[in-house]
Design an enzyme around this catalytic site. Structure first.
Site, short mmCIF file in Angstrom:
data_model
loop_
_atom_site.label_atom_id
_atom_site.label_comp_id
_atom_site.label_asym_id
_atom_site.label_seq_id
_atom_site.Cartn_x
_atom_site.Cartn_y
_atom_site.Cartn_z
N LYS A 1 -16.73 -3.36 46.08
CA LYS A 1 -17.63 -2.71 45.22
C LYS A 1 -17.53 -1.35 45.73
CE LYS A 1 -21.60 -4.39 42.95
NZ LYS A 1 -23.22 -4.56 43.00
C1 E4P Z 1 -24.93 -5.45 40.57
O1 E4P Z 1 -23.88 -5.17 40.66
C2 E4P Z 1 -25.77 -4.29 40.93
O2 E4P Z 1 -25.89 -3.94 42.10
C3 E4P Z 1 -27.37 -4.79 40.41
O3 E4P Z 1 -27.38 -5.31 39.23
C4 E4P Z 1 -28.48 -3.47 40.61
O4 E4P Z 1 -29.53 -4.02 40.16
P1 E4P Z 1 -30.84 -3.33 39.99
O5 E4P Z 1 -30.95 -1.84 39.20
O6 E4P Z 1 -32.13 -4.28 39.69
O7 E4P Z 1 -31.26 -2.95 41.62
#
Ligand code: E4P
Length: 214
Positions: A83
């Protein structure tokens, strides 16, 4: 549409492993789990439970350091996806990682233009944070729809992940928008599986089943 689980909680990943195609983590999700595993051990453990793509986030901000950190994490297991934050340095790192054959998930995407740039740099996935956009009065799903359209129109191999999902309607809208993947928190997967009429219907069937002679 593929379903990823949006959590770093090993117990939850084990629980839903039969129905998920992958897992996404981020530093906040990992910090929340209060696990005794080190970061590397946690990612390694998750990658053994789920054979599909496991997203693990880098925290460096400069492209050379990002690539170095990514290489280390990618070495944990074959199914790791790195990521990378949606910054200019992140795009530079994404391009190099894609040339090296390391899969990437460009994260913190809030506009279709950001998704376009990431796709052009060879991102394997782009994560559109719909919940965080909706939270501030924007239309998160519109970004998903635009990103899906652009990717199809220009034949990018990039897949759109609908992320930051808050409720089952987000999942349904993501599927209707043609999102390749939805990464879903365990609580929302639970809600998706339930319906009052299912419970009532089952109760009735069980009652009636008990009246039938075997
Ligand atoms: C996934 O890849 C993201 O990091 C996650 O869905 C973020 O979610 P949030 O906005 O609830 O923190």
């Amino acid at each position: 549409m593929k379903i990823f689980l949006d959590t770093a909680d090993i117990d939850q990943i084990r629980k839903y492993s039969f129905l998920i195609d992958g897992v996404t983590t981020n530093p906040s999700l990992i910090a929340k789990t209060k696990t005794e595993y080190s970061f590397e051990d946690l990612i390694s453990e998750i990658s053994k439970i789920v054979p599909g793509p496991i997203s693990a986030e880098i925290i460096s901000l400069e492209s050379n350091q990002m690539v170095e950190e990514a290489q280390k994490i990618a070495g944990i297991s074959q199914n790791i996806v790195i990521k990378v934050p949606m910054t200019m340095e992140g795009l530079k790192a994404t391009k190099r990682l894609s040339q090296m054959g390391i899969k990437t998930n460009v994260t913190l995407i809030f506009s279709a233009n950001q998704a376009l740039l990431a796709a052009n740099c060879g991102a394997t996935y782009v994560s559109v944070f719909v919940g965080r956009l909706d939270d501030i009065g924007h239309n998160g799903m519109e970004v998903v729809r635009d990103a899906v359209d652009i990717i199809a129109r220009y034949n990018y191999s990039t897949q759109v992940i609908t992320a930051s999902i808050r409720h089952p309607m987000h999942v349904l809208s993501a599927a209707k928008a043609g999102s390749h993947v939805a990464t879903i928190p365990p609580s929302v997967i639970e809600l998706m599986s339930k319906h009052n009429l299912t419970d009532a219907g089952l109760e009735q069937f069980l009652q009636d089943g008990g009246k039938i002679q075997s």
